[in-house]
Design an enzyme around this catalytic site. Structure first.
Site, short mmCIF file in Angstrom:
data_model
loop_
_atom_site.label_atom_id
_atom_site.label_comp_id
_atom_site.label_asym_id
_atom_site.label_seq_id
_atom_site.Cartn_x
_atom_site.Cartn_y
_atom_site.Cartn_z
N GLU A 165 -11.52 -38.84 -33.21
CA GLU A 165 -10.42 -38.35 -32.82
C GLU A 165 -8.98 -38.51 -33.48
O GLU A 165 -8.01 -38.96 -32.81
CB GLU A 165 -9.94 -38.70 -31.08
CG GLU A 165 -11.41 -38.31 -30.47
CD GLU A 165 -11.06 -38.80 -28.87
OE1 GLU A 165 -10.25 -39.23 -28.57
OE2 GLU A 165 -11.89 -38.47 -28.07
N GLU A 271 -21.16 -34.94 -27.05
CA GLU A 271 -20.65 -35.36 -25.76
C GLU A 271 -20.70 -34.16 -24.83
O GLU A 271 -19.59 -34.09 -23.98
CB GLU A 271 -19.31 -35.99 -25.62
CG GLU A 271 -19.35 -37.19 -26.91
CD GLU A 271 -17.62 -37.99 -26.53
OE1 GLU A 271 -17.04 -37.68 -25.61
OE2 GLU A 271 -17.47 -38.47 -27.66
O1 9MR Z 1 -16.85 -41.76 -20.77
C1 9MR Z 1 -16.03 -42.70 -21.39
C2 9MR Z 1 -15.18 -43.40 -20.13
O2 9MR Z 1 -15.99 -44.06 -19.43
C3 9MR Z 1 -14.00 -44.36 -20.92
O3 9MR Z 1 -13.30 -44.87 -19.72
C4 9MR Z 1 -13.06 -43.62 -21.57
C5 9MR Z 1 -12.02 -44.61 -22.46
O4 9MR Z 1 -12.96 -45.36 -23.08
O5 9MR Z 1 -13.89 -43.05 -22.70
C6 9MR Z 1 -14.97 -42.03 -22.10
O6 9MR Z 1 -15.58 -41.69 -23.37
C7 9MR Z 1 -14.74 -40.88 -24.30
C8 9MR Z 1 -15.51 -40.79 -25.64
O7 9MR Z 1 -15.79 -42.23 -26.05
C9 9MR Z 1 -14.60 -40.12 -26.50
N1 9MR Z 1 -14.59 -38.76 -26.29
C10 9MR Z 1 -14.08 -38.46 -24.92
C11 9MR Z 1 -14.49 -39.52 -23.78
C12 9MR Z 1 -12.96 -39.54 -22.87
O8 9MR Z 1 -12.21 -40.06 -23.31
#
Ligand code: 9MR
Length: 372
Positions: A165, A271
């Site tokens: 990102e 994802e």
């Molecule tokens: O699913 C993840 C969630 O449990 C966490 O709180 C969050 C912050 O670390 O990250 C989520 O996963 C992310 C992923 O790593 C990157 N893409 C989007 C997801 C949401 O930010």
């Protein structure tokens, strides 16, 4: 043979033949539903992944069995993030990652590592120390971090999301994060070079969200990839998170996949989930318009998952298919609900961990014949 016996024999042969006809014409969806011994991974010809929290999978037998049945690739939802490994200070905590590694080893699954560099949730002590000691300290830290984590899992992790990102939604400019403010855009290249030095065999990915939603962002990512390729920066793959909305146009998904595949790199849908409401990518909130899930919506979502599988197969050449990974993959655990504060049903399994039409729809997309 008397006439009666002959007649009987003819009827039997006829019946047998027509029964065969029936089973031959069994609809694909029924065949998939009846193949209960199979999981998603058994239907396609590229890896199918699930993002898991290993502690949950180890405690919850149903979740564990769904994971093992469906996936041959695993991504950790949070345990491999920098904030989980070097939470408080610089002493790394590998307990959870180690347990994830044993889980994937035990089940013969591929482990995808992520994310080495991500602005979100950056441990505070890192930005604080950088303020005190300057960019040179941050550079040494970054190198040391990558040099510690990557070689430790050299034999277990086949590929890493190196940077996640780095581009702004909408404008496609570089996102003004701690890393950007400290090093400029060079931090991305640095991270790839450090990771390659730490494990020359690991396949290194750049990962982002919304390539199908924000064309400027897609173009910036693709431009960076070509620049890296031209200058020998060791990038091997592009991750498209694909947190989709039901009305994300298929053409937009196709464009993002086509442009990514045209770079010649591996392409990972990293994802996948599909929501009925709207994400608001600017403020991490959601826009709740739909509050009930109807049968009709379930079928429409199944069709959308099917289209994603078909589009991936159509636009990503076989040799570049790193796979498709489902994020959280059940409506009970999905990150969407807490993160966007939404009532939602974005995955293939429902809240009781039973397969939804979306589950079967996706598989149909893996097996339906296509021309390409
Ligand atoms: O699913 C993840 C969630 O449990 C966490 O709180 C969050 C912050 O670390 O990250 C989520 O996963 C992310 C992923 O790593 C990157 N893409 C989007 C997801 C949401 O930010």
């Amino acid at each position: 043979m008397c006439t009666r016996t002959l007649l009987f024999a003819i009827i039997i042969v006829f019946l047998g033949a027509s029964c065969k006809e029936v089973s031959k014409e069994k609809p694909l969806s029924q065949h998939i539903r009846e193949s209960t011994d199979k999981g998603i991974k058994d239907w396609g010809n590229f890896p199918i992944g699930g993002a898991i929290n290993v502690r949950k999978a180890l405690k919850d037998r149903k979740l564990d069995s769904i994971t093992v049945q469906n996936f041959n690739s695993i991504t950790s939802t949070n345990d491999m993030k920098m904030y989980a490994i070097v939470k408080e200070d610089s002493i790394p905590d590998f307990t959870r990652v180690d347990s994830l590694v044993s889980y994937t080893k035990k089940n013969g699954m591929r482990l995808f590592g992520r994310a080495l560099v991500w602005h979100y949730g950056l441990p505070k002590w890192i930005s604080k120390t950088t303020e005190e000691k300057g960019a040179a300290w941050a550079d040494t830290f970054l190198r040391k971090y990558i040099d510690t984590v990557v070689p430790r899992y050299k034999d277990d992790v086949v590929a890493w999301d190196v940077v996640n990102e780095a581009f702004d939604t909408k404008t496609g400019a570089y996102r003004k994060t701690f890393w950007y403010e400290t090093f400029g855009k060079e931090y991305i290249e640095k991270a790839f070079r450090y990771a390659h030095a730490a494990d020359p065999d690991a396949k290194l990915f750049y990962n982002d969200f919304g390539q199908e939603k924000y064309p400027e962002k897609l173009d910036s990512i693709i431009a960076m990839v070509y620049d890296f390729k031209n200058r020998g920066v060791p990038i091997r793959g592009i991750g498209l998170q694909m947190h989709l909305e039901m009305d994300t146009p298929e053409q937009a998904i196709a464009d993002a996949l086509k442009k990514s595949a045209a770079t010649g790199l591996l392409v990972h849908i990293s994802e996948l989930d599909i929501i009925f409401n709207k994400h608001n990518d600017e403020n991490d909130g959601g826009e709740q318009a739909i509050t009930e899930l109807t049968e009709e919506m379930k079928l429409a979502q199944a069709e959308k998952f099917k289209q994603v599988a078909l589009l991936y197969r159509k636009h990503v050449p076989k040799a570049q298919r790193f796979g498709i990974t489902f994020w959280d993959f059940n409506d009970r655990d999905t990150w969407i609900k807490p993160f966007f504060d939404l009532k939602e049903w974005p995955t293939n399994y429902d809240e009781n961990l039973d397969p939804k039409p979306a589950y079967y729809g996706f598989i149909e997309g893996l097996v339906t014949k296509i021309e390409n």
